[in-house]
Design an enzyme around this catalytic site. Structure first.
Site, mmCIF file in Angstrom:
data_model
loop_
_atom_site.group_PDB
_atom_site.id
_atom_site.type_symbol
_atom_site.label_atom_id
_atom_site.label_comp_id
_atom_site.label_asym_id
_atom_site.label_seq_id
_atom_site.Cartn_x
_atom_site.Cartn_y
_atom_site.Cartn_z
ATOM 1 N N ARG A 80 5.139 9.338 -23.823
ATOM 2 C CA ARG A 80 4.610 10.647 -23.408
ATOM 3 C C ARG A 80 5.700 11.487 -22.749
ATOM 4 O O ARG A 80 5.645 11.811 -21.573
ATOM 5 C CB ARG A 80 3.385 10.460 -22.548
ATOM 6 C CG ARG A 80 2.274 9.872 -23.397
ATOM 7 C CD ARG A 80 1.033 9.656 -22.643
ATOM 8 N NE ARG A 80 0.055 10.699 -22.925
ATOM 9 C CZ ARG A 80 -1.163 10.701 -22.400
ATOM 10 N NH1 ARG A 80 -1.525 9.771 -21.572
ATOM 11 N NH2 ARG A 80 -2.014 11.655 -22.721
ATOM 12 N N GLN A 86 4.952 16.095 -26.731
ATOM 13 C CA GLN A 86 3.684 16.742 -26.379
ATOM 14 C C GLN A 86 2.901 17.253 -27.583
ATOM 15 O O GLN A 86 1.678 17.128 -27.626
ATOM 16 C CB GLN A 86 3.928 17.877 -25.389
ATOM 17 C CG GLN A 86 3.978 17.358 -23.951
ATOM 18 C CD GLN A 86 4.264 18.430 -22.923
ATOM 19 O OE1 GLN A 86 4.330 19.610 -23.243
ATOM 20 N NE2 GLN A 86 4.449 18.007 -21.692
ATOM 21 N N ASP A 94 0.874 14.463 -29.213
ATOM 22 C CA ASP A 94 0.161 13.576 -28.295
ATOM 23 C C ASP A 94 -1.343 13.571 -28.583
ATOM 24 O O ASP A 94 -2.101 14.384 -28.043
ATOM 25 C CB ASP A 94 0.452 14.029 -26.860
ATOM 26 C CG ASP A 94 -0.049 13.052 -25.827
ATOM 27 O OD1 ASP A 94 -0.872 12.189 -26.182
ATOM 28 O OD2 ASP A 94 0.375 13.158 -24.670
ATOM 29 N N SER A 96 -3.776 13.144 -25.553
ATOM 30 C CA SER A 96 -4.077 14.364 -24.804
ATOM 31 C C SER A 96 -5.023 15.278 -25.568
ATOM 32 O O SER A 96 -5.995 15.773 -25.004
ATOM 33 C CB SER A 96 -2.788 15.129 -24.492
ATOM 34 O OG SER A 96 -2.037 14.422 -23.541
ATOM 35 N N TYR A 108 1.682 7.321 -14.676
ATOM 36 C CA TYR A 108 0.316 6.810 -14.730
ATOM 37 C C TYR A 108 -0.094 6.220 -13.400
ATOM 38 O O TYR A 108 0.738 5.975 -12.528
ATOM 39 C CB TYR A 108 0.203 5.709 -15.798
ATOM 40 C CG TYR A 108 0.215 6.223 -17.197
ATOM 41 C CD1 TYR A 108 -0.910 6.855 -17.735
ATOM 42 C CD2 TYR A 108 1.334 6.082 -18.003
ATOM 43 C CE1 TYR A 108 -0.899 7.330 -19.039
ATOM 44 C CE2 TYR A 108 1.351 6.551 -19.303
ATOM 45 C CZ TYR A 108 0.225 7.171 -19.812
ATOM 46 O OH TYR A 108 0.231 7.636 -21.088
HETATM 47 P P1 NAD Z 1 -5.405 8.206 -18.269
HETATM 48 O O1 NAD Z 1 -6.401 8.494 -19.330
HETATM 49 O O2 NAD Z 1 -4.568 7.003 -18.368
HETATM 50 O O3 NAD Z 1 -6.172 8.143 -16.847
HETATM 51 C C1 NAD Z 1 -7.039 9.168 -16.437
HETATM 52 C C2 NAD Z 1 -6.865 9.418 -14.957
HETATM 53 O O4 NAD Z 1 -7.478 8.366 -14.177
HETATM 54 C C3 NAD Z 1 -5.411 9.459 -14.494
HETATM 55 O O5 NAD Z 1 -5.172 10.728 -13.937
HETATM 56 C C4 NAD Z 1 -5.325 8.336 -13.460
HETATM 57 O O6 NAD Z 1 -4.448 8.654 -12.402
HETATM 58 C C5 NAD Z 1 -6.758 8.224 -12.992
HETATM 59 N N1 NAD Z 1 -7.118 6.982 -12.303
HETATM 60 C C6 NAD Z 1 -6.752 5.708 -12.595
HETATM 61 N N2 NAD Z 1 -7.314 4.825 -11.731
HETATM 62 C C7 NAD Z 1 -8.069 5.565 -10.877
HETATM 63 C C8 NAD Z 1 -8.900 5.241 -9.772
HETATM 64 N N3 NAD Z 1 -9.063 3.989 -9.368
HETATM 65 N N4 NAD Z 1 -9.532 6.236 -9.126
HETATM 66 C C9 NAD Z 1 -9.370 7.532 -9.522
HETATM 67 N N5 NAD Z 1 -8.609 7.905 -10.572
HETATM 68 C C10 NAD Z 1 -7.951 6.936 -11.236
HETATM 69 O O7 NAD Z 1 -4.466 9.439 -18.021
HETATM 70 P P2 NAD Z 1 -4.026 10.619 -18.991
HETATM 71 O O8 NAD Z 1 -5.029 11.679 -18.966
HETATM 72 O O9 NAD Z 1 -3.668 10.055 -20.306
HETATM 73 O O10 NAD Z 1 -2.704 11.151 -18.252
HETATM 74 C C11 NAD Z 1 -1.980 10.342 -17.362
HETATM 75 C C12 NAD Z 1 -0.632 10.928 -17.038
HETATM 76 O O11 NAD Z 1 0.148 11.173 -18.189
HETATM 77 C C13 NAD Z 1 -0.673 12.230 -16.315
HETATM 78 O O12 NAD Z 1 0.349 12.195 -15.363
HETATM 79 C C14 NAD Z 1 -0.327 13.240 -17.311
HETATM 80 O O13 NAD Z 1 0.222 14.415 -16.753
HETATM 81 C C15 NAD Z 1 0.669 12.480 -18.102
HETATM 82 N N6 NAD Z 1 0.805 13.066 -19.420
HETATM 83 C C16 NAD Z 1 2.049 13.428 -19.861
HETATM 84 C C17 NAD Z 1 2.187 14.002 -21.108
HETATM 85 C C18 NAD Z 1 3.509 14.420 -21.633
HETATM 86 O O14 NAD Z 1 4.373 14.788 -20.883
HETATM 87 N N7 NAD Z 1 3.696 14.375 -22.933
HETATM 88 C C19 NAD Z 1 1.086 14.189 -21.906
HETATM 89 C C20 NAD Z 1 -0.165 13.790 -21.423
HETATM 90 C C21 NAD Z 1 -0.288 13.219 -20.177
#
Ligand code: NAD
Length: 375
Positions: free
Chosen positions: A122, A127, A130, A133, A226
């Protein structure tokens, strides 16, 4: 010799998305490749074959797959699809590498080059490819609409001749891509929204959507941006504070996930017992076990007047736009590998290498390789 990029109907129940849209077929043709589709590929998504221009249509999935150099998929390939692929062919889509060792072995043994889009690194460059996302955005959106549908309350504040209606209070747990879209959607519907996450950096993102960051005093930032799993003490503290807070909310949307682990259990049965009758929980993490102890994946249950919805495949509920985004993601990824209409797999490219599950008779994803073949 131009390669043939193919796609077939997704047969999984509840799957209405498709991996190759007419827009992307046109872009593929412009890259100089041939496009071959199974007849009726877009039927469940309301996309007629006639919208695909300049492509070849085949009558059966087996016949289409047998001629594919690259097969684009939404759901992981089924055994008969893997068997129909030519040795050395490429398949791109969700592969659920943790879910089915036999599938990984079959891909390895047929010497298929399988790219598991959930493994895509990621990074900023990734992006536009992805799929996690793009599909999570639809999941968060639909989860709020389900909650609004099930809940016996308005979301917005209303001033009416029959008096004032207070806005619903919505709490979103987990503010990743799905959670942030859920927050934005609930705000657009006029609810009073709070968001909570264990990654403290999301506070600003939650607030920029007009919601309040719920500070439970627990942070658990892991690697790669993460979250990590909470320790037993952190989990107990989170639950103690959350139990008190959720007594006053009307709707909870849970989206919490930790990569490669079952969904963290955040809302216990006794916490649900403390909620107001008439409240609603929509558990976006239902597919990986759920964030609520009472969630039954694919079902809606009621406990003490609280409705707990455990929807499966939320992105498929918005299949038209989810497919548009998904197909563009795959196109952007595949573009890395096509030059002059031919396939060039550049293993120096971190996105190509990092997304590869199997190639040349080997399992290339280290964690999956160790799990299945040992050290
Ligand atoms: P995910 O689906 O893995 O998790 C969803 C959310 O649940 C996360 O925000 C995580 O912090 C939260 N979480 C985990 N355990 C928890 C708990 N016990 N209580 C409360 N919340 C909890 O996450 P995602 O949506 O795939 O994205 C995760 C990260 O990846 C983010 O930082 C996002 O910005 C990043 N990201 C980067 C890119 C990129 O740069 N290409 C693209 C997408 C996402």
């Amino acid at each position: 010799m131009p390669i043939t990029v193919a796609a077939v109907r997704e047969n999984a129940p509840h799957e209405r998305r498709l991996a190759l849209t007419p827009e992307v077929a046109k872009k593929l043709k412009a890259l100089g490749v041939e496009v071959l589709l199974e007849r009726g590929i877009g039927e469940r998504t309301h996309v007629p074959d006639a919208l695909y221009q300049g492509v070849e249509i085949g009558d059966t999935a087996a016949a289409v797959i047998a001629r594919a150099d690259v097969l684009l998929k939404v759901q992981p390939p089924r055994p008969e699809e893997i068997a129909a692929l030519r040795e050395g062919a490429v398949v791109i889509g969700f592969m659920a590498p943790h879910a089915d060792d036999d599938r990984v072995r079959a891909l390895r043994d047929r010497r298929i080059t399988a790219f598991a889009m959930e493994l895509l690194p990621r990074t900023t460059r990734a992006q536009a490819m992805d799929v996690l996302s793009s599909q999570a955005g639809m999941a968060g959106y639909k989860a709020v609409l389900i909650a609004a549908q099930v809940c016996g309350k308005f979301f917005p504040m209303l001033t009416t001749a029959a008096g004032t209606i207070r806005p619903s209070r919505v709490l979103v747990i987990g503010a990743g891509v799905a959670g942030l879209q859920a927050i934005a959607t609930a705000r657009r519907l006029g609810a009073q929204v709070e968001g909570f996450d264990v990654r403290p950096e999301v506070r600003e993102q939650i607030e920029s959507l007009g919601a309040k960051f719920l500070d439970l005093g627990v942070t658990a930032a892991g690697s790669g941006g993460y979250a990590r799993e909470l320790t037993a003490e952190e989990r107990a503290e989170q639950q103690r504070r959350l139990a008190e807070h959720i007594k006053s909310v009307d709707v909870i949307i849970t989206t919490a996930a930790v990569p490669g682990r079952p969904a963290p259990k955040i809302i216990s049965a006794s916490m649900v017992g403390g909620m107001k009758a008439g409240s609603v929980i929509v558990d976006v993490a239902a597919e990986t076990g759920g964030n609520c102890e009472l969630t039954r994946p694919g079902e809606t249950v009621e406990s003490g007047g609280v409705t707990v919805v455990g929807p499966l495949n939320l992105p498929s509920m918005g299949a038209i736009h989810a497919s548009e985004m998904y197909a563009r993601n795959l196109f952007n990824f595949l573009s890395l590998m096509i030059r002059d209409g031919a396939l060039h797999l550049d293993w120096e490219d971190d996105l190509v290498a990092g997304t590869c599950l199997t190639h040349g008779g080997e399992i290339r994803h280290a964690a999956t390789q160790q799990r299945i073949e040992g050290a």
